[in-house]
Scaffold this motif. Sequence first.
Motif, PDB file in Angstrom:
ATOM      1  N   ARG A  21      63.176  51.830   0.388  1.00 26.52           N
ATOM      2  CA  ARG A  21      64.240  51.908   1.393  1.00 26.52           C
ATOM      3  C   ARG A  21      63.828  52.785   2.565  1.00 26.52           C
ATOM      4  O   ARG A  21      64.007  52.416   3.738  1.00 26.52           O
ATOM      5  CB  ARG A  21      65.516  52.464   0.749  1.00 26.52           C
ATOM      6  N   VAL A  22      63.257  53.947   2.285  1.00 30.42           N
ATOM      7  CA  VAL A  22      62.853  54.849   3.359  1.00 30.42           C
ATOM      8  C   VAL A  22      61.711  54.249   4.171  1.00 30.42           C
ATOM      9  O   VAL A  22      61.646  54.392   5.395  1.00 30.42           O
ATOM     10  CB  VAL A  22      62.459  56.221   2.780  1.00 30.42           C
ATOM     11  N   ALA A  23      60.819  53.522   3.502  1.00 35.97           N
ATOM     12  CA  ALA A  23      59.667  52.946   4.188  1.00 35.97           C
ATOM     13  C   ALA A  23      60.037  51.759   5.063  1.00 35.97           C
ATOM     14  O   ALA A  23      59.359  51.483   6.059  1.00 35.97           O
ATOM     15  CB  ALA A  23      58.614  52.530   3.162  1.00 35.97           C
ATOM     16  N   THR A  24      61.107  51.044   4.698  1.00 34.11           N
ATOM     17  CA  THR A  24      61.430  49.806   5.412  1.00 34.11           C
ATOM     18  C   THR A  24      62.658  49.910   6.310  1.00 34.11           C
ATOM     19  O   THR A  24      62.881  49.028   7.141  1.00 34.11           O
ATOM     20  CB  THR A  24      61.655  48.658   4.409  1.00 34.11           C
ATOM     21  N   TRP A  25      63.456  50.970   6.142  1.00 38.22           N
ATOM     22  CA  TRP A  25      64.632  51.146   6.993  1.00 38.22           C
ATOM     23  C   TRP A  25      64.315  52.273   7.970  1.00 38.22           C
ATOM     24  O   TRP A  25      64.393  53.447   7.633  1.00 38.22           O
ATOM     25  CB  TRP A  25      65.855  51.487   6.153  1.00 38.22           C
ATOM     26  N   VAL A 134      62.459  59.250  12.835  1.00 41.47           N
ATOM     27  CA  VAL A 134      61.388  58.553  12.120  1.00 41.47           C
ATOM     28  C   VAL A 134      60.843  57.348  12.885  1.00 41.47           C
ATOM     29  O   VAL A 134      59.905  56.697  12.407  1.00 41.47           O
ATOM     30  CB  VAL A 134      61.853  58.113  10.716  1.00 41.47           C
ATOM     31  N   ALA A 135      61.389  57.051  14.063  1.00 41.67           N
ATOM     32  CA  ALA A 135      60.908  55.912  14.853  1.00 41.67           C
ATOM     33  C   ALA A 135      59.654  56.341  15.608  1.00 41.67           C
ATOM     34  O   ALA A 135      59.708  56.699  16.787  1.00 41.67           O
ATOM     35  CB  ALA A 135      61.986  55.426  15.809  1.00 41.67           C
ATOM     36  N   THR A 136      58.514  56.291  14.931  1.00 39.59           N
ATOM     37  CA  THR A 136      57.282  56.857  15.493  1.00 39.59           C
ATOM     38  C   THR A 136      56.234  55.811  15.853  1.00 39.59           C
ATOM     39  O   THR A 136      55.086  56.158  16.117  1.00 39.59           O
ATOM     40  CB  THR A 136      56.668  57.850  14.490  1.00 39.59           C
TER      41      THR A 136
END
Length: 265
Positions: A21-25, A134-136
Amino acid sequence: MARVLKIEINGRPADVQDVHRVATWNYGHFTSMQVREGAVRGLDLHLQRLNRASQALFGEGATDDGDRIREFIRHALGEQRAASVRVTVVPQVGAPPLTDVMVSVSEPVSDAPQPALRVRTTTYERELPHLKHVATMGLTYHWLQAREAGFDDVLFVGRDGVLREGSVWNVAFWHEQQVVWPEAAVLPGITMQLLQTALTRIGVPWSSRRLTLDDLPTLRAAAATNSHCPSQPLAGIDETVFPGDGGALPDALNTAWAEVPWDLV
């Protein structure tokens, strides 16, 4: 990259669904810190950053209680006394503004500077630059492009021509016996904030002002500052090579950094 030792979410081991979830959202925010002997420099600033970002991304009803997050960090650290810690806040599935807190514990990173870096500039403005979100993808793309072109890192310039921030660092300059930070829409880095307070405490003048590419030849030295290192020297930016001024800038930053107290988690 430091080896990851443990990942927990809300105080329990993260499972594959959590990590997926953290990796894909790609929505959330984080802060990164160095732990030594169970303590962190600027812990209160890290907690304030998380709280403000949660309110900005998830609404006024979203808060990150400092005591709760400190407990999550302590639990994830366990017996580990020295580590790199990243605290990431993401929305709970179907239940915003409620959030989940993921704590990643990695091997500690040395705060010793690398050899002076060669940096190039590129025109780029991070979305919501005041947040460590997190939008890097954008900044990572430009960092990789700089590396491919033979540079060590990248410094962002706004569409207005004003110098802003590095890929994952703030930039400090030395000019007329004082530290100068760009005045622009940038992430207010924890290390930068701590250095500014400490510089004032030790009597080293500093200021923030609008800087453009045309100003670079007038500046005597430059350094990158972040949680990994408070005084990473920059050898040059684009075609500008800094004379260094005998180490006055790193000396000032390192002396100030030594004055910053450690806070027990």
